[in-house]
Design a protein around this motif. Structure first.
Motif, PDB file in Angstrom:
ATOM      1  N   TRP A  37      83.794  15.358  41.317  1.00  0.00           N
ATOM      2  CA  TRP A  37      82.358  15.193  41.104  1.00  0.00           C
ATOM      3  C   TRP A  37      81.962  15.648  39.707  1.00  0.00           C
ATOM      4  CZ3 TRP A  37      81.409  17.424  46.528  1.00  0.00           C
ATOM      5  CH2 TRP A  37      81.080  16.403  47.425  1.00  0.00           C
ATOM      6  N   CYS A  44      75.870  16.266  37.612  1.00  0.00           N
ATOM      7  CA  CYS A  44      76.149  16.627  38.994  1.00  0.00           C
ATOM      8  C   CYS A  44      75.636  18.041  39.289  1.00  0.00           C
ATOM      9  CB  CYS A  44      77.646  16.556  39.252  1.00  0.00           C
ATOM     10  SG  CYS A  44      78.082  16.911  40.959  1.00  0.00           S
ATOM     11  N   PHE A  66      73.506  13.638  41.948  1.00  0.00           N
ATOM     12  CA  PHE A  66      73.905  13.197  40.613  1.00  0.00           C
ATOM     13  C   PHE A  66      73.226  11.880  40.272  1.00  0.00           C
ATOM     14  CE2 PHE A  66      76.994  11.625  43.640  1.00  0.00           C
ATOM     15  CZ  PHE A  66      77.118  10.285  43.307  1.00  0.00           C
TER      16      PHE A  66
END
Length: 116
Positions: A37, A44, A66
């Motif tokens: 991520w 994020c 995000f």
């Protein structure tokens, strides 16, 4: 991998629930997901990273938000072990809609079992 698509006119509306079997243990799979991520998601933000008991097991639950271009998305992932296999389940939806689908996704995760 299994991907279930929920109701919605297009990809920017419809929730998706993806399930896969991962290599390694649950802790390493959760760490890999967390790192992924951070590498690929623009801005994020980790909202939660904790344990959640579901269906008689304890799952690592991680929630993130995000951007994908002009759209904001949310994802909730559950990582756990079922019959010795590491299972990763990820709910993805537009950020403003993900809360509508969390209960159904949690129930689906709780229902995961190994054949006897």
């Amino acid at each position: 991998m299994l991907v279930l698509r929920g109701p919605g006119r297009d990809a920017s509306e419809a929730p998706r629930l993806a399930l896969t079997i991962a290599d390694g243990n649950a802790a390493s799979a959760a760490s890999s997901l967390r790192d992924g991520w951070k590498r690929v998601a623009d801005g994020c933000e980790m909202l939660d990273d904790d344990d959640e008991p579901l269906g008689g097991r304890v799952w690592r639950r991680m929630r993130v938000r995000f951007a994908a271009g002009p759209l904001a998305f949310g994802q909730t992932a559950w990582v756990g072990s079922v019959a010795g296999r590491t299972v990763v389940v990820v709910l993805s939806a537009p950020d403003e809609r993900i809360g509508l689908h969390l209960a159904a996704a949690s129930a689906a995760v709780a229902s995961i079992s190994a054949p006897r």
